[in-house]
Design a protein around this motif. Sequence first.
Motif, short mmCIF file in Angstrom:
data_model
loop_
_atom_site.label_atom_id
_atom_site.label_comp_id
_atom_site.label_asym_id
_atom_site.label_seq_id
_atom_site.Cartn_x
_atom_site.Cartn_y
_atom_site.Cartn_z
N UNK A 268 0.83 -1.20 0.00
CA UNK A 268 0.00 0.00 0.00
C UNK A 268 0.86 1.25 0.00
N UNK A 269 0.27 2.35 -0.42
CA UNK A 269 0.96 3.64 -0.33
C UNK A 269 0.71 4.16 1.08
N UNK A 270 1.60 3.80 1.98
CA UNK A 270 1.34 3.95 3.40
C UNK A 270 1.20 5.40 3.86
N UNK A 271 1.80 6.32 3.14
CA UNK A 271 1.76 7.71 3.57
C UNK A 271 1.08 8.62 2.55
N UNK B 192 1.45 15.52 1.57
CA UNK B 192 1.15 14.09 1.44
C UNK B 192 -0.08 13.84 0.56
N UNK B 193 -0.75 14.91 0.12
CA UNK B 193 -1.84 14.76 -0.83
C UNK B 193 -3.20 15.21 -0.37
N UNK B 194 -3.34 15.61 0.89
CA UNK B 194 -4.66 15.95 1.42
C UNK B 194 -5.06 17.37 1.07
N UNK B 195 -6.34 17.58 0.84
CA UNK B 195 -6.91 18.92 0.82
C UNK B 195 -7.17 19.33 2.27
N UNK B 196 -7.16 20.64 2.52
CA UNK B 196 -7.15 21.13 3.89
C UNK B 196 -8.32 22.06 4.18
N UNK C 183 -2.32 8.75 8.23
CA UNK C 183 -2.13 7.96 7.01
C UNK C 183 -2.45 6.49 7.22
N UNK C 184 -2.56 5.73 6.10
CA UNK C 184 -2.79 4.28 6.22
C UNK C 184 -1.72 3.55 7.01
N UNK C 185 -0.51 4.14 7.10
CA UNK C 185 0.57 3.50 7.85
C UNK C 185 0.20 3.25 9.31
N UNK C 186 -0.73 4.02 9.85
CA UNK C 186 -1.11 3.88 11.27
C UNK C 186 -2.46 3.20 11.45
N UNK C 187 -2.92 2.44 10.48
CA UNK C 187 -4.26 1.86 10.57
C UNK C 187 -4.45 0.95 11.79
#
Length: 259
Positions: free
Chosen positions: A7-10, A37-41, A239-243
């Motif tokens: 997965x793209x963890x971050x 990291x790609x998020x809108x704010x 991020x998904x890294x901390x799921x």
Amino acid sequence: MTTPGHRRLFDLTGRLAVVTGARRGLGLAMAEALAAAGADIVAVSANLEPSGSEVAERVTALGRQCLTLRADFADRAAVTALGAELASLARPVDILVNNAGTIARAPAAEHGDHDWDHVLAVDLSSQFVLTREVGRRMLARGSGKIVFTASLLSYQGGITVPGYAAAKSGIAGLTRALANEWAARGVNVNAVVPGYVATDNTRALREDPTRNAAILDRIPAGRWAAPDDIAGAVVFLAAPASDYVHGTLLPVDGGWLGR
């Protein structure tokens, strides 16, 4: 089938992140890092400029969208209204970073009721109210990331900041309490624990030669943190890294707690 290792963890592309206290300091750095990291704010602060704000400039320079909102976190009705405004957005909130905060410094015997009430309202009560409103919708969707900004004083008592120490100790308990209820329902609740960071809130400490020297002597890394030092940990917790990370207080303190 994509395994966790692939997965793209971050990668936060397509996510919408709300960052409170985003006008300056830690919140500004967090918003910028999440955008990178790609998020809108959605940037929120009591005195955030409706246009031309530094946070909006930094986020849009990264190619991301930035909506700026004002809210007085000492005003319960304003915080509730903010929750309703976020619920009315065309996109759901995927990430909530509860970073808005204040501090009042005075010896406990001289710490007035107004300062106590104000700090508790901003640093603890508003955090619960906004998280409840946003978290309710995350639970309905079965996904979401919530990150609180705790403090070293979530573990320790500090000096001349009784209201702040009480509020940040409360944030530690709230983080665990919400994680206990929400982890099985797809919502991660964690907190980042900044060490001593060079921001406006710590200016008085840094300008006091005795206190500054004592603090630096206790930090194994030998320096005050910069806001960017904290922002990376927030990206991790968003991020998904901390799921599989729930109810954790993640210190970013230059080794202070290990000393």
